[in-house]
Every structure is written in structure tokens, then in C-alpha cells.
Design an enzyme around this catalytic site. Structure first.
Site, short mmCIF file in Angstrom:
data_model
loop_
_atom_site.label_atom_id
_atom_site.label_comp_id
_atom_site.label_asym_id
_atom_site.label_seq_id
_atom_site.Cartn_x
_atom_site.Cartn_y
_atom_site.Cartn_z
N CYS A 99 53.92 -0.16 91.29
CA CYS A 99 53.79 -0.80 89.98
C CYS A 99 53.94 -2.33 90.06
CB CYS A 99 54.76 -0.17 89.00
SG CYS A 99 54.23 -0.36 87.29
N HIS A 200 55.98 6.09 89.68
CA HIS A 200 57.44 6.05 89.79
C HIS A 200 57.93 7.51 89.88
CE1 HIS A 200 57.95 1.81 88.68
NE2 HIS A 200 57.06 1.99 87.72
N1 GLN Z 1 55.51 -5.41 84.36
C1 GLN Z 1 54.45 -4.59 84.93
C2 GLN Z 1 53.66 -3.85 83.85
O1 GLN Z 1 54.15 -3.65 82.77
C3 GLN Z 1 55.01 -3.59 85.92
C4 GLN Z 1 55.92 -2.53 85.26
C5 GLN Z 1 56.57 -1.59 86.29
O2 GLN Z 1 56.88 -1.98 87.41
N2 GLN Z 1 56.84 -0.33 85.85
O3 GLN Z 1 52.53 -3.44 84.14
#
Ligand code: GLN
Length: 253
Positions: A99, A200
């Protein structure tokens, strides 16, 4: 095996800031699965500031983080970590980026407010955040090597929409969920030794086959490409549970 040959090192990029939704479970999985094969497994923290030993890292992990955390690590990534990370990858190290970490390894990450963070360009992807957040379970049919099972499961929570360039191939096709951008049906990316994903969960405890792919690929540069099989019945039962939960049998909505 000589001491050095027997060592397995995980380099954890920004553990204090880029580590959300249980991403640290990926570190534990990589270490345990190496240890269970008799390797001397260790993790080194690669937080902001001078980093030593990156050349010895077998697998780098770059976890997720919200826009705020991404901004906090950004300068260090560009000014301090980029060069040794590129050198390590060129020398056969492997990277798993989830992510927020995934986004920063590309050409740029642009927030929903239009703030653009040029990435380190390690992978041929670009990310632009939209107003909509993609949240929920994800099931992916992966084409990566000969992984068995051929599915990957996890969950996503991101506003970034990532688009692959010609240099990167998708980690797989989305069966359930949104994946890279909620539009082209792709999830994640694979480019050389770098695996990027929105999954995740944490990802690796429920996808032991992907964990072994990363370990095997990293160790192959030292001529150690074979890994003894492990009893993954519990891990794969968790995998199957997510599959079942994410795609209820037809008619069961
Ligand atoms: N800030 C990034 C987004 O919202 C990554 C979020 C994350 O790592 N879950 O896409």
C-alpha cells in the site's frame, strides 16, 4: 553452511511509521519461515536516518501508512534509502511493499488534495488518490510463478489508484475487491525482485506460498533456492476462511 550463508536478514523500512493494519505480521512470518528451515533469521530496523547493512538484506519490507506518515518518511526515502535500496535490489535482494510503501516505490504518489510526492521509480507504476476509499476483503488470482494455491487473500484500505506501466506486470487479477485502482481488474505489481500489493491483513500469515516465494527468490542469489516443505495446514485454513467469507456461495447474499 557458513555463518553468513546461513543468515537470513529482513530489512524493515520505517517500522515506526509505515506499519498499519497489522503489517508487522509480514516480518514475523518471513523470520519464522526462515527459522523453521534452520536459517539464522534476523530483522534490522531501517528507520529514518543513516542505515547500515542494507547490502546484507535478503528481503526488504515497506509497509502501509496514511498520507501523513508517507510525507514523514518521504525525504529520507529519497535522500538516504533510495541508493542503497536500488543497489541491493540490483544485487538480488527482494522487496515486499504494501500500500503506502508500494505507492512510494513508483514514479509518484499524488494525494487527493493534489500534493504530489515523486517516488523513487524502482517500479513502473504511478498512483493518484481519489475521493473514494477502497476498503474490504480482496481475493486475487495470481499468475506469479507456480504459486499453490493460485489465490492471494487480504484486505485493502486505500484511496490511491495505482496504474501499471509497461515495465511492471500485475501480481494478479482481482476476483473480489478493488485492487490497484478499482477499474482495470489488476492487483499489485511484480517487477524483478519487487512485489507491490494493496493487501494488508497482514498478508503473509494467510499466504504462506507468497512468503516462501519471497524467501526462495532472495536466497537464490546465494545458490539456496530450495526450501524444505512446512506443514501449512493452519495458514491455508485461514486462507480458505477468507476465501469463503469474501465470496459467499451463490445465492447467499
Ligand atoms: N495513504 C495511502 C492511500 O490512502 C496508503 C494507505 C495505506 O497504506 N493503507 O492510498
Amino acid at each position: 553452511m557458513t555463518k553468513k550463508k546461513n543468515r537470513f536478514t529482513v530489512g524493515w523500512l520505517y517500522p515506526d511509521l509505515m506499519n498499519i493494519y497489522g503489517d508487522r505480521g509480514n516480518i514475523l512470518t518471513l523470520l519464522k519461515r526462515a527459522e523453521w528451515r534452520g536459517l539464522d533469521a534476523r530483522a534490522i530496523d531501517l528507520g529514518r536516518g543513516a542505515a547500515h547493512g542494507m547490502e546484507d538484506v535478503d528481503v526488504f519490507f515497506f509497509g502501509g501508512g496514511q498520507d501523513r506518515e508517507q510525507a514523514l518518511v518521504y525525504d529520507d526515502l529519497i535522500e538516504i534509502k533510495q541508493e542503497p535500496l536500488e543497489a541491493a535490489v540490483a544485487n538480488g535482494s527482494v522487496v515486499l511493499a504494501v500500500c503506502g510503501g508500494y505507492q512510494l516505490l513508483g514514479h509518484y504518489y499524488q494525494t487527493a488534495e493534489g500534493e504530489r510526492f515523486p517516488g523513487i521509480g524502482l517500479i513502473d507504476v504511478r498512483t493518484e488518490a481519489g475521493k473514494k476509499r477502497f476498503i474490504g476483503d480482496v481475493v486475487v488470482d495470481t499468475t506469479l510463478e507456480d504459486l499453490k494455491p493460485t489465490t492471494l487473500v487480504g484486505f485493502e484500505n486505500h484511496s490511491g489508484r495505482t496504474f501499471l506501466g509497461a515495465g511492471a506486470r500485475a501480481l494478479g487479477r482481482v476476483r473480489v475487491g478493488s485492487g490497484n485502482n478499482g477499474g482495470d481488474g489488476t492487483e499489485g505489481c511484480v517487477q524483478g525482485g519487487v512485489v507491490g500489493t494493496y493487501l494488508h491483513g497482514s498478508l503473509l500469515p494467510k499466504n504462506p506460498h507468497l512468503a516462501d516465494y519471497l524467501i526462495r527468490r532472495a536466497l537464490s542469489r546465494r545458490g539456496m533456492a530450495e526450501l524444505a516443505p512446512l506443514d501449512d495446514s493452519i495458514e491455508l485454513a485461514a486462507h480458505a476462511k477468507i476465501l469463503e467469507r469474501a465470496q459467499p456461495r451463490a445465492g447467499e447474499r
